[in-house]
Design a protein around this motif. Sequence first.
Motif, PDB file in Angstrom:
ATOM      1  N   GLN A  47      17.324 137.210 -30.998  1.00  0.00           N
ATOM      2  CA  GLN A  47      16.106 136.677 -30.405  1.00  0.00           C
ATOM      3  C   GLN A  47      15.527 135.602 -31.315  1.00  0.00           C
ATOM      4  O   GLN A  47      15.522 135.744 -32.534  1.00  0.00           O
ATOM      5  CB  GLN A  47      15.091 137.796 -30.177  1.00  0.00           C
ATOM      6  N   PHE A 101      12.161 133.448 -32.238  1.00  0.00           N
ATOM      7  CA  PHE A 101      10.723 133.680 -32.150  1.00  0.00           C
ATOM      8  C   PHE A 101       9.902 132.403 -32.280  1.00  0.00           C
ATOM      9  O   PHE A 101      10.293 131.462 -32.978  1.00  0.00           O
ATOM     10  CB  PHE A 101      10.283 134.638 -33.261  1.00  0.00           C
ATOM     11  N   GLY A 102       8.754 132.412 -31.629  1.00  0.00           N
ATOM     12  CA  GLY A 102       7.757 131.384 -31.850  1.00  0.00           C
ATOM     13  C   GLY A 102       6.951 131.700 -33.096  1.00  0.00           C
ATOM     14  O   GLY A 102       7.141 132.744 -33.722  1.00  0.00           O
ATOM     15  N   PRO A 103       6.020 130.815 -33.472  1.00  0.00           N
ATOM     16  CA  PRO A 103       5.258 130.983 -34.716  1.00  0.00           C
ATOM     17  C   PRO A 103       4.162 132.037 -34.636  1.00  0.00           C
ATOM     18  O   PRO A 103       3.631 132.441 -35.667  1.00  0.00           O
ATOM     19  CB  PRO A 103       4.659 129.600 -34.944  1.00  0.00           C
TER      20      PRO A 103
END
Lengths: 113, 116
Positions: free
Chosen positions: B105, B107-109
């Motif tokens: 996966q 991930f965004g921040p």
Amino acid sequence: DQQVKQNSPSLSVQEGRISILNCDYTNSMFDYFLWYKKYPAEGPTFLISISSIKDKNEDGRFTVFLNKSAKHLSLHIVPSQPGDSAVYFCAASFSWNTDKLIFGTGTRLQVFP
Amino acid sequence: DVKVTQSSRYLVKRTGEKVFLECVQDMDHENMFWYRQDPGLGLRLIYFSYDVKMKEKGDIPEGYSVSREKKERFSLILESASTNQTSMYLCASSLHPGQGVRNEQFFGPGTRLTVL
């Protein structure tokens, strides 16, 4: 009920030494395990993974060991560097190709000079 | 490089407000996920979606809903924000299994939400 546990919330290691991060799981049906690294103000990033058919996987300074009988995995970082200071999450899934991951609680690693 | 972006880095809302958190990914991933991260609890899955207009509850869906009208966008909605929803919210995306890739996966921040 926490299926994936990281019992050490924090770890402090001197630069150049080995860092060992541990992870325990309860469900014997887990088949694939991953480690993610998270810096502050950033999302987690994938680090290394291991399938249950193996007991070791190595990628540069990072090695993951899996002990299925003990339901335990560990991440070894050798040698540790200050840039390794981050929160490390282990994660498990029921197969390498399933959608969902179950994450542990995280261990904050600090590597000091 | 996969890029997952989240609409806000920091958000402050009042109790009872309706809150929208937006997530966009640019790699044509089928799967998208919303997690919350809390100290001592790790990452807990709120909802995930494996296709447009499809959604499944995660481990802690209560108080949340989601919307996925387009493949690249996955929204998390807090219908009536409460103080116990103060947390770091992380969005992630991944390819659908069966395409010969592991279920990594991306991930965004994250969005740090504070509910007062």
